[in-house]
Write a protein that holds these residues in place. Structure first.
Motif, PDB file in Angstrom:
ATOM      1  N   ARG A 225       0.825  -1.206   0.000  1.00 53.93           N
ATOM      2  CA  ARG A 225       0.000   0.000   0.000  1.00 53.93           C
ATOM      3  C   ARG A 225       0.862   1.260   0.000  1.00 53.93           C
ATOM      4  NH1 ARG A 225      -4.462  -1.522   4.721  1.00 53.93           N
ATOM      5  NH2 ARG A 225      -5.415  -3.303   3.642  1.00 53.93           N
ATOM      6  N   ALA A 226       0.288   2.308  -0.551  1.00 53.92           N
ATOM      7  CA  ALA A 226       0.878   3.645  -0.511  1.00 53.92           C
ATOM      8  C   ALA A 226      -0.108   4.558   0.207  1.00 53.92           C
ATOM      9  CB  ALA A 226       1.157   4.163  -1.924  1.00 53.92           C
ATOM     10  N   TYR A 227       0.333   5.161   1.314  1.00 49.52           N
ATOM     11  CA  TYR A 227      -0.527   6.022   2.124  1.00 49.52           C
ATOM     12  C   TYR A 227      -0.348   7.478   1.696  1.00 49.52           C
ATOM     13  CZ  TYR A 227      -1.747   2.231   5.286  1.00 49.52           C
ATOM     14  OH  TYR A 227      -2.249   1.069   5.821  1.00 49.52           O
ATOM     15  N   LEU A 228      -1.475   8.150   1.539  1.00 49.82           N
ATOM     16  CA  LEU A 228      -1.497   9.549   1.110  1.00 49.82           C
ATOM     17  C   LEU A 228      -1.758  10.442   2.315  1.00 49.82           C
ATOM     18  CD1 LEU A 228      -3.711   9.077  -2.076  1.00 49.82           C
ATOM     19  CD2 LEU A 228      -1.217   9.010  -1.913  1.00 49.82           C
TER      20      LEU A 228
ATOM     21  N   GLY B 118      -3.678  12.458   4.866  1.00 54.25           N
ATOM     22  CA  GLY B 118      -5.069  12.320   5.275  1.00 54.25           C
ATOM     23  C   GLY B 118      -5.430  10.913   5.684  1.00 54.25           C
ATOM     24  N   GLY B 119      -4.532   9.946   5.464  1.00 59.17           N
ATOM     25  CA  GLY B 119      -4.801   8.587   5.897  1.00 59.17           C
ATOM     26  C   GLY B 119      -5.341   7.665   4.837  1.00 59.17           C
ATOM     27  N   THR B 120      -5.717   8.165   3.648  1.00 59.29           N
ATOM     28  CA  THR B 120      -6.196   7.282   2.590  1.00 59.29           C
ATOM     29  C   THR B 120      -5.018   6.518   1.985  1.00 59.29           C
ATOM     30  OG1 THR B 120      -6.002   9.058   0.958  1.00 59.29           O
ATOM     31  CG2 THR B 120      -8.120   8.801   2.082  1.00 59.29           C
ATOM     32  N   TRP B 121      -5.316   5.383   1.356  1.00 61.14           N
ATOM     33  CA  TRP B 121      -4.257   4.558   0.783  1.00 61.14           C
ATOM     34  C   TRP B 121      -4.755   3.886  -0.491  1.00 61.14           C
ATOM     35  CZ3 TRP B 121      -5.899  -0.453   0.419  1.00 61.14           C
ATOM     36  CH2 TRP B 121      -6.916  -0.861   1.301  1.00 61.14           C
ATOM     37  N   VAL B 122      -3.793   3.472  -1.308  1.00 58.28           N
ATOM     38  CA  VAL B 122      -4.073   2.739  -2.547  1.00 58.28           C
ATOM     39  C   VAL B 122      -3.158   1.521  -2.575  1.00 58.28           C
ATOM     40  CG1 VAL B 122      -4.873   4.730  -3.864  1.00 58.28           C
ATOM     41  CG2 VAL B 122      -2.431   4.168  -3.837  1.00 58.28           C
ATOM     42  N   SER B 123      -3.665   0.445  -3.180  1.00 54.62           N
ATOM     43  CA  SER B 123      -2.869  -0.766  -3.335  1.00 54.62           C
ATOM     44  C   SER B 123      -2.093  -0.718  -4.640  1.00 54.62           C
ATOM     45  CB  SER B 123      -3.767  -2.009  -3.292  1.00 54.62           C
ATOM     46  OG  SER B 123      -4.419  -2.114  -2.044  1.00 54.62           O
TER      47      SER B 123
ATOM     48  N   GLN C  85      -1.850  14.564  -5.015  1.00 56.29           N
ATOM     49  CA  GLN C  85      -1.116  14.222  -3.810  1.00 56.29           C
ATOM     50  C   GLN C  85      -0.135  13.089  -4.076  1.00 56.29           C
ATOM     51  OE1 GLN C  85      -4.208  13.345  -0.951  1.00 56.29           O
ATOM     52  NE2 GLN C  85      -4.215  15.439  -0.186  1.00 56.29           N
ATOM     53  N   LYS C  86       0.992  13.148  -3.387  1.00 52.18           N
ATOM     54  CA  LYS C  86       2.013  12.119  -3.517  1.00 52.18           C
ATOM     55  C   LYS C  86       2.054  11.287  -2.243  1.00 52.18           C
ATOM     56  CE  LYS C  86       4.865  14.970  -6.572  1.00 52.18           C
ATOM     57  NZ  LYS C  86       4.508  14.184  -7.763  1.00 52.18           N
ATOM     58  N   PRO C  87       2.452  10.024  -2.358  1.00 54.35           N
ATOM     59  CA  PRO C  87       2.505   9.171  -1.154  1.00 54.35           C
ATOM     60  C   PRO C  87       3.508   9.718  -0.148  1.00 54.35           C
ATOM     61  CG  PRO C  87       2.616   7.848  -3.157  1.00 54.35           C
ATOM     62  CD  PRO C  87       2.766   9.272  -3.580  1.00 54.35           C
ATOM     63  N   GLU C  88       3.151   9.619   1.109  1.00 56.03           N
ATOM     64  CA  GLU C  88       4.060  10.010   2.177  1.00 56.03           C
ATOM     65  C   GLU C  88       4.572   8.814   2.970  1.00 56.03           C
ATOM     66  OE1 GLU C  88       1.912  12.618   4.701  1.00 56.03           O
ATOM     67  OE2 GLU C  88       0.633  11.051   5.569  1.00 56.03           O
ATOM     68  N   GLN C  89       4.016   7.623   2.682  1.00 49.95           N
ATOM     69  CA  GLN C  89       4.492   6.424   3.357  1.00 49.95           C
ATOM     70  C   GLN C  89       4.071   5.193   2.560  1.00 49.95           C
ATOM     71  OE1 GLN C  89       2.928   5.095   7.317  1.00 49.95           O
ATOM     72  NE2 GLN C  89       4.973   5.638   8.048  1.00 49.95           N
ATOM     73  N   LEU C  90       4.964   4.206   2.496  1.00 51.77           N
ATOM     74  CA  LEU C  90       4.675   2.923   1.867  1.00 51.77           C
ATOM     75  C   LEU C  90       4.614   1.846   2.937  1.00 51.77           C
ATOM     76  CD1 LEU C  90       6.987   2.915  -1.297  1.00 51.77           C
ATOM     77  CD2 LEU C  90       4.635   3.718  -1.096  1.00 51.77           C
ATOM     78  N   GLU C  91       3.666   0.918   2.777  1.00 55.25           N
ATOM     79  CA  GLU C  91       3.541  -0.224   3.678  1.00 55.25           C
ATOM     80  C   GLU C  91       3.711  -1.493   2.858  1.00 55.25           C
ATOM     81  OE1 GLU C  91       0.551  -1.120   7.238  1.00 55.25           O
ATOM     82  OE2 GLU C  91      -0.333  -1.615   5.296  1.00 55.25           O
ATOM     83  N   LEU C  92       4.704  -2.289   3.215  1.00 52.27           N
ATOM     84  CA  LEU C  92       5.025  -3.515   2.497  1.00 52.27           C
ATOM     85  C   LEU C  92       4.974  -4.677   3.475  1.00 52.27           C
ATOM     86  CD1 LEU C  92       8.129  -2.120   0.568  1.00 52.27           C
ATOM     87  CD2 LEU C  92       5.758  -2.162  -0.216  1.00 52.27           C
ATOM     88  N   ARG C  93       4.445  -5.805   3.023  1.00 47.80           N
ATOM     89  CA  ARG C  93       4.349  -6.979   3.877  1.00 47.80           C
ATOM     90  C   ARG C  93       4.345  -8.230   3.015  1.00 47.80           C
ATOM     91  NH1 ARG C  93      -0.543  -6.363   7.503  1.00 47.80           N
ATOM     92  NH2 ARG C  93       0.115  -4.186   7.479  1.00 47.80           N
ATOM     93  N   SER C  94       4.750  -9.350   3.641  1.00 45.81           N
ATOM     94  CA  SER C  94       4.838 -10.615   2.912  1.00 45.81           C
ATOM     95  C   SER C  94       3.540 -11.405   2.949  1.00 45.81           C
ATOM     96  CB  SER C  94       5.967 -11.475   3.504  1.00 45.81           C
ATOM     97  OG  SER C  94       5.729 -11.723   4.886  1.00 45.81           O
TER      98      SER C  94
ATOM     99  N   GLY D 104       4.548  -6.410   8.771  1.00 45.33           N
ATOM    100  CA  GLY D 104       4.957  -5.540   7.692  1.00 45.33           C
ATOM    101  C   GLY D 104       5.921  -4.435   8.132  1.00 45.33           C
ATOM    102  N   VAL D 105       6.329  -3.633   7.154  1.00 48.25           N
ATOM    103  CA  VAL D 105       7.236  -2.511   7.402  1.00 48.25           C
ATOM    104  C   VAL D 105       6.620  -1.264   6.785  1.00 48.25           C
ATOM    105  CG1 VAL D 105       9.238  -4.027   7.412  1.00 48.25           C
ATOM    106  CG2 VAL D 105       8.587  -2.901   5.295  1.00 48.25           C
ATOM    107  N   ARG D 106       7.043  -0.098   7.306  1.00 49.52           N
ATOM    108  CA  ARG D 106       6.582   1.194   6.791  1.00 49.52           C
ATOM    109  C   ARG D 106       7.798   2.054   6.444  1.00 49.52           C
ATOM    110  NH1 ARG D 106       1.178   3.147   8.141  1.00 49.52           N
ATOM    111  NH2 ARG D 106      -0.093   1.413   8.905  1.00 49.52           N
ATOM    112  N   VAL D 107       7.733   2.643   5.262  1.00 53.65           N
ATOM    113  CA  VAL D 107       8.848   3.453   4.751  1.00 53.65           C
ATOM    114  C   VAL D 107       8.341   4.869   4.541  1.00 53.65           C
ATOM    115  CG1 VAL D 107      10.570   3.706   2.930  1.00 53.65           C
ATOM    116  CG2 VAL D 107       9.811   1.425   3.616  1.00 53.65           C
ATOM    117  N   ASP D 108       8.960   5.835   5.205  1.00 55.31           N
ATOM    118  CA  ASP D 108       8.612   7.253   5.059  1.00 55.31           C
ATOM    119  C   ASP D 108       9.200   7.783   3.762  1.00 55.31           C
ATOM    120  OD1 ASP D 108       7.289   7.211   7.511  1.00 55.31           O
ATOM    121  OD2 ASP D 108       9.133   7.690   8.609  1.00 55.31           O
ATOM    122  N   VAL D 109       8.354   8.403   2.959  1.00 54.05           N
ATOM    123  CA  VAL D 109       8.770   8.950   1.669  1.00 54.05           C
ATOM    124  C   VAL D 109       8.950  10.455   1.819  1.00 54.05           C
ATOM    125  CG1 VAL D 109       8.163   9.207  -0.766  1.00 54.05           C
ATOM    126  CG2 VAL D 109       7.509   7.124   0.479  1.00 54.05           C
ATOM    127  N   PRO D 110      10.128  11.015   1.509  1.00 54.80           N
ATOM    128  CA  PRO D 110      10.323  12.470   1.669  1.00 54.80           C
ATOM    129  C   PRO D 110       9.542  13.241   0.618  1.00 54.80           C
ATOM    130  CG  PRO D 110      12.249  11.442   0.674  1.00 54.80           C
ATOM    131  CD  PRO D 110      11.339  10.310   1.063  1.00 54.80           C
TER     132      PRO D 110
END
Length: 484
Positions: A415-418, A420-425, A463-472, A478-484
């Protein structure tokens, strides 16, 4: 004719009829031999033309099939008439398995990348791009810069860019031609930062169009921290356990001193332990009697009343002092224990559900983050120009299988979090297109291997993603990656 021979002859005729019916489909139809012969035997004119034209291979003569022989099956990708049918290649990415050979990792990419931090007082990195193939390779090398940093020097050919309106540090790109078996070295230097700061800068080698990654690597530069002021350790006598023990000792000494003082006062007053005062020497036991001068009846003389033998109750101040000392000790121990437990709480840890397995981790671009089965590293996140109220953001992700078995993963869980809390797969169709037609989620990652591939997220709006969530898996933290 005997009945037994008649039955045998009928059975033989029936078996012969079955054999004839089975041989009928193998017989050639009418007009089939001339057409086959015409196709197999080239005309003299055709053969002469093929021989006269340079670089043209003449068709080899084909023997006509014998009567009753079965036709050989056509090879994959070849039609029955001999025409070649184009087949879309479906070679998996390096490190992924195939259905024909599950569990076997694919060969390494032709280009490999290694990044090392510079041993200098200012931030710097050295990138090594190596060609392990037998032919030169044109490549584009991209290095992501940490947030709020700027370059001071780059190797020849490097171009530093920084996006507008973003806190990211931008990137440095090179266009190179790496010879066969050769290595290219690239250097980057950044402006000085505060002492003790860590800066991570990943780098990737892409195809010459900058879309398909060959390989990626990352490194973290750590500055020499200034010596911290020596904080004196707390003396042992100021530790709560020592203070509590000292208070108990003082309390015991105080109680013993009061008891000794009371015992000494009782002895000084001459009071027997029974509470009766002793008689004075030379005093007769009776007040009258024959020896008395006036005579008369003798009556026993009552003894003088002594002090009561009931023990005295302890002083009120003693009870209050003991209670206050014990209460202070309990409060001190409770406060010390609570302070240590509160200080041990990790405030940066993401909350996880009880059904999830593993530990959730959060980091920045270029930082390897490990969960239950995979180690994810996001090397780059770039979004294109918004078209028709949507834009595609492509993330270059490294996935390493840290388990002894091959593992599968799913696009809907990434997922990519935008804001405001919304996300897209993951946009699986766009991801398949970015991977040259390969379905990376349908191919398991072999044990102990690593793959580098692009993931595409289609975002509606600017809007651009501010965080990615990746999991197996579904139950992985899972893990979360902050996007600058």
């Amino acid at each position: 004719m005997p009945a037994s021979r008649r039955h045998h002859r009928v059975l033989a005729v029936f078996v012969n009829c079955l054999g004839i019916l089975a041989a009928v489909p193998a017989l050639p139809g009418p007009g089939a031999e001339p057409a086959t012969a015409a196709t197999a035997a080239p005309t003299p004119a055709t053969a002469a033309t093929a021989a006269a034209t340079p670089g043209t291979i003449a068709p080899a003569p084909v023997a006509a099939p014998q009567r009753g022989a079965r036709a050989a099956p056509a090879a994959p990708g070849v039609a029955a008439s001999g025409a070649v049918v184009p087949v879309t290649p479906s070679a998996p990415a390096p490190g992924m398995t195939t259905a024909g050979n599950p569990g076997a990792p694919r060969p390494a990419p032709q280009l490999t990348v290694a990044v090392a931090p510079a041993a200098t007082s200012v931030p710097g990195y050295r990138i090594l791009v190596r060609n392990t193939g037998d032919s030169p390779v044109q490549t584009m090398v991209r290095q992501e810069l940490p947030a709020n940093t700027s370059t001071t020097a780059v190797s020849a050919g490097g171009l530093a860019t920084r996006p507008r309106g973003s806190s990211g540090g931008g990137e440095v790109t090179w266009r190179l031609v790496v010879p066969a078996g050769g290595t290219r070295t690239l250097d980057t230097a950044l402006a000085a930062t505060a002492p003790g700061q860590e800066l991570t800068a990943p780098a990737c080698a892409y195809t010459r169009d900058g879309d398909q990654p060959y390989d990626c690597a990352t490194a973290t530069w750590r500055s020499v921290a200034a010596p911290a002021a020596a904080v004196p350790a707390t003396p042992a006598w100021r530790q709560p356990p020592f203070l509590l023990g000292a208070a108990l000792v003082v309390l015991a000494l105080l109680a013993g001193g009061l008891w000794w003082r009371r015992r000494t006062r009782r002895r000084a007053s001459g009071i027997a332990p029974t509470g009766t005062a002793p008689a004075a020497a030379g005093t007769p036991p009776y007040a009258g009697g024959p020896a008395a001068p006036s005579g008369g009846t003798v009556y026993p003389r009552p003894a003088a009343p002594g002090r009561s033998g009931r023990p005295r109750s302890p002083s009120v101040w003693l009870v209050v002092g003991v209670a206050a000392t014990v209460l202070a000790g309990v409060v001190s121990v409770a406060a010390w224990t609570a302070t240590r437990q509160v200080a041990a709480i990790d405030t940066t840890k993401q909350p996880t559900a009880g059904a999830w397995t593993g530990t959730s981790m959060t980091g920045t671009v270029g930082t390897p983050l490990r969960e239950k089965a995979f180690e994810f590293t996001v090397y780059r996140v770039a979004c294109g120009t918004a078209q028709a109220a949507s834009q595609r953001c492509q993330a270059t992700v490294g996935v390493r299988n840290v388990t002894p078995e091959q593992q599968s993963w799913h696009g809907q869980l990434q997922r990519a979090y935008l804001p405001g809390g919304t996300w897209v797969s993951t946009d699986e169709d766009a991801t398949r297109l970015a991977n040259l037609g390969r379905d990376v989620f349908a191919e398991p990652v072999s044990a102990g291997s690593r793959v580098v591939l692009p993931l595409v997220f289609t975002v509606h709006g600017m809007q651009k993603p501010e965080q990615l969530e990746l999991r197996s898996g579904v139950f992985s933290a899972g893990v979360r990656v902050d996007v600058p």
